[in-house]
Every structure is written in C-alpha cells, then in structure tokens.
Motif scaffolding. Structure first.
Motif, mmCIF file in Angstrom:
data_model
loop_
_atom_site.group_PDB
_atom_site.id
_atom_site.type_symbol
_atom_site.label_atom_id
_atom_site.label_comp_id
_atom_site.label_asym_id
_atom_site.label_seq_id
_atom_site.Cartn_x
_atom_site.Cartn_y
_atom_site.Cartn_z
ATOM 1 N N ARG A 86 0.833 -1.208 0.000
ATOM 2 C CA ARG A 86 0.000 0.000 0.000
ATOM 3 C C ARG A 86 0.872 1.263 0.000
ATOM 4 N NH1 ARG A 86 -4.470 0.699 4.660
ATOM 5 N NH2 ARG A 86 -5.333 -1.080 3.513
ATOM 6 N N TYR A 87 2.083 1.157 0.555
ATOM 7 C CA TYR A 87 2.944 2.323 0.665
ATOM 8 C C TYR A 87 3.962 2.435 -0.469
ATOM 9 C CZ TYR A 87 1.229 2.308 5.504
ATOM 10 O OH TYR A 87 0.436 2.315 6.620
ATOM 11 N N THR A 88 4.035 1.427 -1.324
ATOM 12 C CA THR A 88 5.015 1.465 -2.412
ATOM 13 C C THR A 88 4.775 2.668 -3.310
ATOM 14 O OG1 THR A 88 5.210 -0.954 -2.385
ATOM 15 C CG2 THR A 88 5.968 0.201 -4.367
ATOM 16 N N ASP A 89 5.843 3.449 -3.531
ATOM 17 C CA ASP A 89 5.797 4.661 -4.371
ATOM 18 C C ASP A 89 4.790 5.682 -3.858
ATOM 19 O OD1 ASP A 89 7.744 3.704 -6.169
ATOM 20 O OD2 ASP A 89 6.219 2.546 -7.236
ATOM 21 N N ILE A 90 4.505 5.657 -2.582
ATOM 22 C CA ILE A 90 3.541 6.593 -2.014
ATOM 23 C C ILE A 90 4.037 8.023 -2.170
ATOM 24 C CG2 ILE A 90 4.515 6.531 0.326
ATOM 25 C CD1 ILE A 90 1.626 6.611 1.383
ATOM 26 N N ASP A 91 3.136 8.921 -2.473
ATOM 27 C CA ASP A 91 3.478 10.331 -2.571
ATOM 28 C C ASP A 91 3.710 10.882 -1.172
ATOM 29 O OD1 ASP A 91 2.573 13.368 -2.623
ATOM 30 O OD2 ASP A 91 3.217 12.828 -4.656
ATOM 31 N N ILE A 92 4.756 11.691 -1.010
ATOM 32 C CA ILE A 92 5.092 12.192 0.315
ATOM 33 C C ILE A 92 3.947 13.012 0.914
ATOM 34 C CG2 ILE A 92 6.242 14.237 -0.599
ATOM 35 C CD1 ILE A 92 7.140 12.237 2.596
ATOM 36 N N ALA A 93 3.172 13.673 0.053
ATOM 37 C CA ALA A 93 2.032 14.460 0.548
ATOM 38 C C ALA A 93 0.994 13.561 1.220
ATOM 39 C CB ALA A 93 1.396 15.239 -0.596
ATOM 40 N N LEU A 904 4.859 3.137 10.768
ATOM 41 C CA LEU A 904 6.026 4.014 10.817
ATOM 42 C C LEU A 904 7.255 3.323 10.240
ATOM 43 C CD1 LEU A 904 5.569 5.642 14.352
ATOM 44 C CD2 LEU A 904 5.365 6.789 12.138
ATOM 45 N N ASN A 905 7.475 2.060 10.623
ATOM 46 C CA ASN A 905 8.601 1.332 10.061
ATOM 47 C C ASN A 905 8.476 1.152 8.557
ATOM 48 O OD1 ASN A 905 8.943 -0.294 13.103
ATOM 49 N ND2 ASN A 905 10.752 0.409 12.010
ATOM 50 N N LEU A 906 7.296 0.725 8.102
ATOM 51 C CA LEU A 906 7.122 0.464 6.672
ATOM 52 C C LEU A 906 7.230 1.748 5.852
ATOM 53 C CD1 LEU A 906 4.226 -2.165 6.799
ATOM 54 C CD2 LEU A 906 6.674 -2.580 6.437
ATOM 55 N N LEU A 907 6.721 2.843 6.375
ATOM 56 C CA LEU A 907 6.852 4.101 5.658
ATOM 57 C C LEU A 907 8.290 4.606 5.690
ATOM 58 C CD1 LEU A 907 3.533 5.802 6.748
ATOM 59 C CD2 LEU A 907 4.266 5.438 4.369
ATOM 60 N N GLN A 908 8.985 4.377 6.777
ATOM 61 C CA GLN A 908 10.396 4.763 6.804
ATOM 62 C C GLN A 908 11.182 4.016 5.738
ATOM 63 O OE1 GLN A 908 13.664 3.607 9.865
ATOM 64 N NE2 GLN A 908 12.849 5.562 10.614
ATOM 65 N N ILE A 909 10.940 2.712 5.625
ATOM 66 C CA ILE A 909 11.635 1.917 4.605
ATOM 67 C C ILE A 909 11.342 2.463 3.210
ATOM 68 C CG2 ILE A 909 11.745 -0.365 3.523
ATOM 69 C CD1 ILE A 909 11.076 -1.499 6.380
ATOM 70 N N GLU A 910 10.092 2.755 2.936
ATOM 71 C CA GLU A 910 9.728 3.256 1.611
ATOM 72 C C GLU A 910 10.367 4.620 1.350
ATOM 73 O OE1 GLU A 910 8.231 3.962 -2.123
ATOM 74 O OE2 GLU A 910 8.514 2.090 -1.005
#
Length: 943
Positions: A86-93, A904-910
C-alpha cells in the motif's frame, strides 16, 4: 523454534513465529490493563476525529486502514507485504499525515501509560499493600530489617551523592510547544483519573483533551533546521521548571528527615543527596560545535535559570507571608537582617521587609553577573544600593534566619512549605544550578599538549616519547607554577580553541562557584599520561595549581574507560596514576575521592552485549580492590544510554546489579534522550524516578545485594568463559564478516541520521566508515529503528549454547545465577526487553535495502539464526516461555500498542528507498526524520 539458516537468504526468509507469540497476556492481565486500553481508545478516537476534520476523509481512511491492518498483521490474519504494498511509491504528501498520525499516537499512548502507572500505584497504596520495590519506603523497611546501627549508616552515607547528568540526544528534538501540550493533556488525564466528575465536568475534561490534541496536531513536532547546541542547552534547562525545582528539594529534605529519625546518631548532614549535572555544552568529544562561547552560554544560562527561579519564589513568598508584628512575636534577628526596628511603622510586616531585602541583594547579584536588562524584577521588592550576595551560602544564611523566626513563633507549618523548598533548593542548586562536565578525547589532548610543550621549548617531539618519559615530563610541568605559554603564543587553530574552552570553564568557576564545572572527563583514556595531559590544560587555564607541593584543583580529572580492554586495564591505570606523588596528593586534597567513568556504549560496540556487561562488572571489581589497596575512595560515573545496548534498562535493577563496594553512597549516571522526557518531564514521574535512584544507591551501599556468598569466585570464572564466547560470536559478525559495515549502513537509516539535521553532534568522531569511529548513539539508534536491536543481544545465545554444550549441570548453574545473582538477572531481563521490541519480520524488510544480494543473505541469515538461538537459550535458562514475564508494564506496552509502530517502520523503509533513489526533496527528508522521531518516541529508549 523455526529452522532458519543463512543459506535460505534474506530474499526468501519469512518469520514462522511472531515476537508477540513470546509475550503472553492472560485474562487477569487483560483486566488490569482495561483502564489503560480505555484511555488509549479515548485518545486514539479524539486523534482520529481530529485527523478526519482537518485532513479529510481520504487521509483518515488511510490512517484507519493502516491501523486495522497493523493489528491484523499482529494476529496473523494479514501478510505484512499487503500493508507494505500500500505504501510502495507513495506520494510524500499522502505519507506525511499518516506518519504524523502514528507519531502523535505514540506520544499520546506514552501519556496514557504514565497515567496508568499512577493509577496502579494509587490502587496499591489504598489497598494497604507493602511499599513498592524501588521506593524509599521499601528501602527504609529493608534497612530496619537488616538491623544496621547508626555508625554503619553514617559511615556508608557520608558524602552520599546521587547525580543524574543530563545529556543531549539526536532523537529528542521535540519543541517546547509540543512539550507543553503534553503537560496539559497529562493534567487533564490526571483530573479524569483522580476525580469523580459529574457528566458536565467529564464533558469539560474531554473537551479540554480534544482542544489540546487539536493544538498538538497543528503544531510541528520537530524543528526544520538542525538543532544548535544552544537549542539542546535550552531543552535540558526545560526540565528544571517542569519538575526539578519542585521535586529535588523535597526529596532531599524527606530522605534526610527519614534517615535522621531512624538513625539519630549517624551524623546525616544537611548536604543534599541529589544534585544535578549536565554534559550539554561541555562535551566536545567528537563535537566540533562546542566552543568557549558555548561553555559560557551553558554555564550562564544555568545560573540565570537558578537565580531567576529564586527571585520568582521570593516574590511569591513575600506575597504569602504577610504576618504582622501586631499578631506575632517580634524576632530580633529578623530586624537585624534588614537593619530595621520594631518601632518603625514600615516594619509592621517584618517577614515581607526581610524578603524584600533578600530579593534586593539577589537581584543585585543577578545584575552584577548578567547585566541590567537580563533579570526582570519587581520594583516593589528592590532597594537601591543593596550589596549583592557573594555566594549562595550567604543567601541561605539569610533564608535560615526567616526560617528560625517562623519556628520561634510556632509557625512551623509555614516554614515547612515554600520557604523550606526554597532553602533546600538554594542548598541543592546554588548559583550554578548544575555541574557542567567537560569532556574531550585523549587523542586531542595529546596533540594539543605536544604543541604547547614544543612551543615552550620543553621537548620538540612529545609524541615520540614512551609512557614513562611522558609521565616524567608532564609531572615536572605539573609541579611547577610556570605556564607553558604566554598571551602572545602563536598556536594552531585546535590548540587555540581547546585552551579557550578550558579558560571559559575557569571563568565560569570564578563567576558561579567551583560546583559550576566539577569534572574534566577524558574519553578513551588508556594511560596515566592521558590523565596528566588533561591536567596540563587545566593548569594553563588556572584551574589546577601546583601550590608549592600541595596541589589543588576544584576540578576532578575523571578517566573514562570505554573499550573492553580499557575496562580490563582500568585498575592498573589508576594505581599507576596514584604512584605519581603529586597526583596522589591532589586526590587526597579532594576528599580522597577518585572518580572514574565507565563507558557502556563503546564497550558494547566493541565486544557485544554480554562481553561488555561482564567487562564492566569485572572492571568495577578490580577498581574496588584497587581503591582499597591505594587507600582512596572510589566514585563511579556510569555512562548509560537510554537503550539496553548502551547500558539502559530499569535504573533500580541496574544499580543493585553493581558488584560489592562499587556504589559506596555515591552514584553519577547519565540520562539521555527520550529517557529524560519519560522520566523527568513532570513532577510525579520525576519524583518516582529520582526516588528510585536514591533507593537503589542507599541499598547498594548498606546491604549485601550480590547474593552469591561463597560462590562468587566460581561464578566470576563461569562468566569469564561465557563473556569470551559471546565476544567471539559478536566479533565474527561485526568485525570479521567482509562487507558487514556496508550491510549496516545500507540496511539501517545510519547515513540519514547524519544527513537529516538530527542532533547537533556529527554521527562519527572521524570521517571514516570504521565501526570503531562511529559514535555509539547512531550505532544503537540505527539498529533500533530497523527493529534488529542487535547491540542488546547479539552473541549471547551462541555463548550460552556453547558453554552449556548439552551439560545439564551447567544449565542448572545458569538457572541458579538467574534466581540468585542480581547482575545476571538484570542482564537477562534487559536482554529480554530488547528482544521483545525487536521484529525480524520488519528487519527483513530493512535488509531488502541492501543492494548486494549475497551480502544481504549472509548477514541477515546470521542475525536471524542468532536471534532465534538467543530466545531459545533465554527460555531454557529462565524456565519461562514469556520474554516479558518479569515486566508487566512493558508487556502491556508491547502487546497493546506496538502494532502502531508497523506503519512508521514500513513508511520509513519506503521513504529511505525513495531518498536513496534520488528523491532528495525537503519533504522526503522531513518525512524520514518524523518516522525516526515517532519510532524513538514509541520505543522510549531507542538510542
């Protein structure tokens, strides 16, 4: 346990067991935590409503969906890949409000847990349960049971001192606005807890919490720019108004009264047992931003904070103590203090007159030190021409006169309130507030001293001398009053800077008293010459005086033994130093006390968790014996970080786990980062944690807490063998595996710690990729963020397995040590706490950031194998299948809210993946920094 091996590789590895399968919550445990879960649900619901209102339904659904998925992952109902996808290539916004939501939740959950601890303590007190272990009440009961006589207590607690030393930390970057919002929410939660509100009152409390969470949501959690040291100094000072000014004097008074009542002939003095210390602004080891101006700023701001507090308290006290001579008995000494007369109509309220006089003298002192415009004072309490106080002791004498006057009039109940806290505060904090420790690396000292000696024509090449020649040369200089250089000396930039810093310290001592700069710490101290080189700088600044064969210095030279080898050689180094005649005289002039600092961080980085802990214990045993042999008193300064990998863990257990004779009534200990906020951000928490430090220090000084009896030598031999095996296993990975440094730097956010304006200090002492040159905080922080927690356990499982080697007798021996030996119990318990916070599933995803597939598979495979082996050995030795069987508070935290760390961990990795792929935008950087801050907040002791 699952059969994991390096050959399977990181790419194909999947966890067969979740870490929460090793944490068990029964029905009774769930019932006890139901109020906590209710509080967390309340705060989470309000936060969710705030997110929906101010960020929109789409963002709310993303946050809520992430939350639900995180719990499904914990229950084994959802593969972690689904949420990660779900977070892959997520836009920072889109990512940013999700990060902010879970970071805020971690912060709010911390507040709920703190309130729950208060709730549990109140329940125990109301039920009439025995005093809680680690409380002073429990300590007094233990002393009474031991039947100690007054003389023994007096001897053990002579000059008793407990000093928490506040240090800066890169993850503690919260702004004051956030800090204050937390306070307000805590107060509202406390009202909710302690009152029986009507529906209308309850609605008002909930509305207040909702308002503060909204303010928090719209307040930036962290600064945009890298914090300066001045910012870190102000952050450290924040805790004085928040808690220390209120709590420290009260505890000092209470413990003195309790000990005097129980042991009236022990000679317990008025000296405060708790004093405060700081490294912020004086610690320049690896920090090029510490200058003479920074030292001056730190000491000046501390003094301003102390004197400003006294002025405020005097003003409030003057408003409160409105006693009239028409209704009280006149007290001659009170009139003598101000030079007034009972017949003078203006002296009808003599206490107010006296307090006005005291405040005028203190304001004059402030004006003399800081200038006309620095200290804001009320004209009502100022008398022109008042002579400033020279010392804090003079102020205390005048306050004591007011105290005596009140008691003579049977007004003890007034004297024992604000006035007593103020008197004790002046006794505790003086005009300096805290003692600022100076610290520098021994390599820097050598370089500067070599230059000074060459400039003075003493020796052209100091570096070429062997140790004996160096000691002889330095001793000659330190027994002569002749300075090495004059004001016109042409020195290098380094030498000029170092001398300016030490001279700034000397100026602070002259202005604020000797307590302003009490210690000079030498990092990486390996020899006597390392200690004497620092003294050369002190002499050049006027802080050390040879004094015609009777040397004197208000600044103690404190060697810091950090690596395992340095710890092993520490006792020999101290004994050799004390064989230098002038140095022994100096120690004798300093109450016969030699302070030594023990480094938990670098020893761990050097040899791993078990080897470092045992090296510290063995080193302390050797130092205790050396002190006895030399006829001096030993004071140990424990350089503990927040995380177990840097010596962290419950303070009470850690102090009781010290070897016999290592405490001796005195303890100095560093407090860092999120741990400071967790322990000292408000009075209730501060009181509990300071009481814990005192209780453990008193017990360790007066009671036999080691528990080994006649078996100590065999236990020490066993640990020598286990520690050697643990160090070998650790070194095989960290120091001997080709490419390990590359794996570490690419599988963790290490490089980003240095690049993202986190903390004022560089992440390494030198520009190098060597593990030995990396600072301990980023080493531990990086492993914590990636949820490997490697410094807190790696090598221990292999050591136990190899040492036992199938021998049931040896396993039984370790089980006995776990039951009877506080050191071993503490080591095992702290390791289990770390492993409960680790997550190999998340660590596996961080491993995917390593480009080299072969290296990734090899190193991650070694980590997984050792992780499973260590858990297995822990269960065999402790006889439990629950990692947190002995820590119900942490068990609640891990079980109830660690799923919230998942996003938080998964978004940090991405975001790390995007950042390293070239997406170097300010918002990406800020997003990574926010994930680091959020995880540090949630883990509570991550660096």
């Amino acid at each position: 346990m699952s059969d994991s091996s390096p050959s399977r590789g990181a790419a194909s590895w999947r966890p067969s067991i979740s870490i929460v399968d090793h944490i068990h919550i029964d029905d009774a445990g769930r019932a006890l935590t139901e109020p906590l879960r209710n509080d967390i649900r309340l705060l989470g619901t309000i936060l969710g409503d705030t997110v929906r209102t101010h960020s929109g339904d789409d963002i709310f659904e993303l946050v809520e969906g992430s939350r639900k998925d995180a719990f499904r992952i914990r229950r084994g109902e959802l593969d972690r890949d689904k949420l990660a996808d779900r977070y892959t290539d997520i836009d920072i916004a889109v990512a940013m409000p999700i990060i902010r939501a879970f970071s805020h939740f971690a912060l709010l959950a911390n507040l709920a847990e703190d309130i729950h601890r208060e709730r549990r303590r109140r329940i125990h007190v109301r039920a009439g349960d025995p005093p809680q272990v680690s409380s002073l009440a429990n300590t007094y009961a233990a002393l009474a049971k031991a039947g100690l006589d007054d003389a023994a207590v007096g001897k053990a607690l002579a000059d008793a001192t407990v000093v928490p030393v506040i240090t800066a930390h890169p993850t503690e970057t919260r702004r004051r606005s956030v800090f204050e919002a937390q306070h307000r929410i805590t107060d509202l939660l406390r009202q909710h807890l302690r009152q029986d509100p009507t529906p209308e009152e309850d609605a008002a409390i909930i509305e207040g919490i909702r308002r503060q969470i909204l303010i928090l949501w719209q307040t930036a959690l962290i600064r945009l720019e890298r914090p300066r040291i001045e910012d870190e100094i102000r952050t450290g000072l924040r805790y004085y108004d928040a808690a220390f000014f209120e709590v420290v004097p009260k505890i000092n008074t209470q413990v003195r009264q309790a000990l005097r009542a129980a042991y009236p002939a022990a000679g317990i003095t008025d000296d405060p047992m708790i004093r405060m210390g700081s490294w912020i602004g004086g610690d320049r080891d690896g920090n090029p931003y510490v200058t003479d101006e920074v030292v001056s700023f730190s000491t000046t701001m501390a003094a301003r904070t102390a004197i400003g507090h006294y002025l405020e308290q005097l003003e409030v006290l003057g408003q409160e103590v409105s006693l009239s001579t028409r209704l009280t008995v006149p007290y001659d000494e009170l009139y003598a203090l101000t030079g007034s007369s009972p017949e003078d109509p203006s002296a009808d309220e003599p206490y107010r007159v006296a307090l006005r006089h005291i405040r005028s003298r203190l304001a004059a002192k402030a004006t003399a030190m800081f200038g006309e415009d620095v200290m804001r004072t009320s004209d009502l309490y100022l008398v022109d021409g008042s002579a400033p106080y020279d010392t804090a002791d003079e102020l205390l004498v005048d306050l004591d006169i007011i105290d005596a006057a009140l008691r003579a009039n049977h007004d003890e109940i007034i004297a024992d309130d604000r006035l007593r806290t103020l008197r004790e505060g002046v006794r505790t904090f003086g005009f300096n507030l805290y003692g600022l420790d100076m610290r520098q690396n021994s390599d820097m000292h050598e370089e500067v001293v070599a230059e000074l000696i060459a400039w003075a024509g003493v020796h052209p090449d100091y570096a070429s001398l062997d140790e004996d020649e160096r000691v002889a040369l330095l001793s000659a200089e330190l027994t002569s009053r002749r300075p090495l250089i004059g004001p016109d000396a042409e020195l290098s930039e380094l030498a000029t800077k170092e001398l300016a810093i030490v001279r700034a310290a000397a100026k602070a001592v002259a202005l604020y008293g000797p307590e302003a700069v009490p210690n000079y710490i030498i990092s990486m101290c390996t020899s006597v010459s390392d200690m004497l080189e620092a003294m050369i700088l002190l002499k050049e600044a006027g802080l050390f005086d040879p004094n015609d064969g009777s040397p004197r210095s208000t600044v103690r030279v404190v060697p810091l033994f950090e690596t395992i080898e340095d710890l092993q050689q520490g006792a020999a180094t101290i004994l050799a130093a004390l064989e230098v005649p002038f140095y022994r005289k100096l120690v004798q002039s300093q109450q016969g006390i030699q302070e030594i600092m023990l480094g938990y961080s670098d020893s761990n980085k050097d040899g791993g968790y078990m080897a470092a802990n045992w090296a510290l214990y063995r080193g302390e045993l050797d130092l205790v014996e050396a002190a006895k042999k030399a006829g001096i008193r030993l004071r140990l300064f424990h350089g503990r970080g927040g995380t177990v990998g840097r010596g962290g863990g419950p303070s009470y257990d850690a102090i009781l786990a010290q070897p016999p004779g290592a405490v001796q009534g005195s303890l100095r200990i560093t407090e860092q980062g999120e741990v400071i906020a967790a322990k000292y951000s408000e009075p209730v928490k501060a009181a509990r944690n300071l009481e814990t430090l005192l209780a453990a220090t008193i017990e360790s000084s007066l009671l036999d807490v080691e528990g080994l009896g006649d078996d100590s030598e065999s236990a020490y031999r066993d640990m020598d063998e286990i520690a050697a095996l643990a160090r070998s296993a650790y070194s095989k990975l960290v120091h001997e595996t080709p490419g390990f440094v590359e794996y570490f730097t690419t599988s963790t956010p290490l490089s980003e710690i240095g690049a993202l304006n986190i903390g004022s200090r560089p992440s390494a002492r030198k520009q190098t990729t060597a593990i030995s040159d990396l600072r301990a905080i980023p080493w531990v922080l990086s492993w914590s963020q990636s949820r490997v927690m490697l410094p807190g356990w790696y090598g221990t499982g292999s050591a136990f397995e190899q040492w036992i080697d199938g021998d049931e007798t040896k396993l039984a021996t370790l089980r006995r040590y776990y039951e009877e030996w506080p050191f071993f119990t503490s080591v095992m318990s702290n390791m289990a706490q770390v492993m409960a916070k680790s997550d190999m599933g998340l660590a596996h995803r961080y491993a995917q950031l390593v480009p080299d597939e072969e290296l990734r598979d090899k190193v991650f495979g070694m980590i997984v194998d050792e992780h499973e082996r260590t858990i297995d050995m822990y269960f065999k030795i402790t006889g439990t299948d629950d990692l947190l069987a002995d820590n119900s508070a942490l068990k609640r935290s891990v079980y109830n809210r660690f799923p919230y760390l998942e996003p938080l961990n998964l978004l940090q990795i991405e975001l790390l993946r995007q950042f390293r792929a070239g997406e170097d935008s300010p918002r990406i950087r800020r997003g990574i920094q926010l994930t680091m801050n959020g995880l540090a907040t949630a883990l509570r002791n991550s660096g």
